[in-house]
Design a protein around this motif. Sequence first.
Motif, PDB file in Angstrom:
ATOM      1  N   SER A  55      -6.921   1.817  -2.406  1.00  0.00           N
ATOM      2  CA  SER A  55      -7.743   1.856  -1.528  1.00  0.00           C
ATOM      3  C   SER A  55      -9.246   1.743  -1.822  1.00  0.00           C
ATOM      4  O   SER A  55      -9.267   1.653  -2.974  1.00  0.00           O
ATOM      5  N   HIS A  58      -9.839   5.543  -3.611  1.00  0.00           N
ATOM      6  CA  HIS A  58      -8.557   5.598  -3.809  1.00  0.00           C
ATOM      7  C   HIS A  58      -8.730   7.210  -4.586  1.00  0.00           C
ATOM      8  O   HIS A  58      -7.716   8.155  -4.139  1.00  0.00           O
ATOM      9  N   ARG A  75      -4.727   5.656   0.769  1.00  0.00           N
ATOM     10  CA  ARG A  75      -3.688   5.554   2.211  1.00  0.00           C
ATOM     11  C   ARG A  75      -2.220   5.418   1.518  1.00  0.00           C
ATOM     12  O   ARG A  75      -1.482   5.735   1.899  1.00  0.00           O
ATOM     13  N   HIS A  76      -2.183   4.821   0.325  1.00  0.00           N
ATOM     14  CA  HIS A  76      -0.838   4.698  -0.299  1.00  0.00           C
ATOM     15  C   HIS A  76      -0.585   5.986  -1.312  1.00  0.00           C
ATOM     16  O   HIS A  76       0.784   6.114  -1.731  1.00  0.00           O
TER      17      HIS A  76
END
Length: 169
Positions: A55, A58, A75-76
């Motif tokens: 991201s 992140h 997001r992941h």
Amino acid sequence: MSDKHGPISAGGVSVLLLDSAQGQPIQTWRFSDQREITIGREDGRDIVISDPHVSRHHVTLFANDDGWGLVSYGRHGTLIDNRLVVEAELRSGVVFRLGPTGPMLRFDQGKLNNSITATMDQIDPDAIALLELDQERSKREADRITEGALFDKLLQTSQRMRSARKDKD
């Protein structure tokens, strides 16, 4: 987690990008006076990693009274020991992954090694054998390529082009 503005331990910290196949460091970032380290895809982060699984912002690593911590904003997600984490304490040597299939990073704390060969010193001697060229296999692969119809066609085209160039000269 406590104060995000706590002291940095003596010697600073390093964050190493690891080769996902072998787990060997391929890039290292060293920090000796920062209390917060941002990691993401966006320019302006302390560590910028251009990867679709990363991201824009992140992860943030931060110094606190107990050492260092990690907060995930990606997001992941962020994984430590194959477990999704939102916030975690960091100890030297911990490996975290940005997303389930994203890049792996290792957090190291303590004296920074300024040697140019810092990553070479950490290579497992058994891994060096993987880098050796198998002469017999190379010969077999070259023979397989040169025996194909496509190679014959390329060779003929190359010869025609050389002949045409010679005729012009």
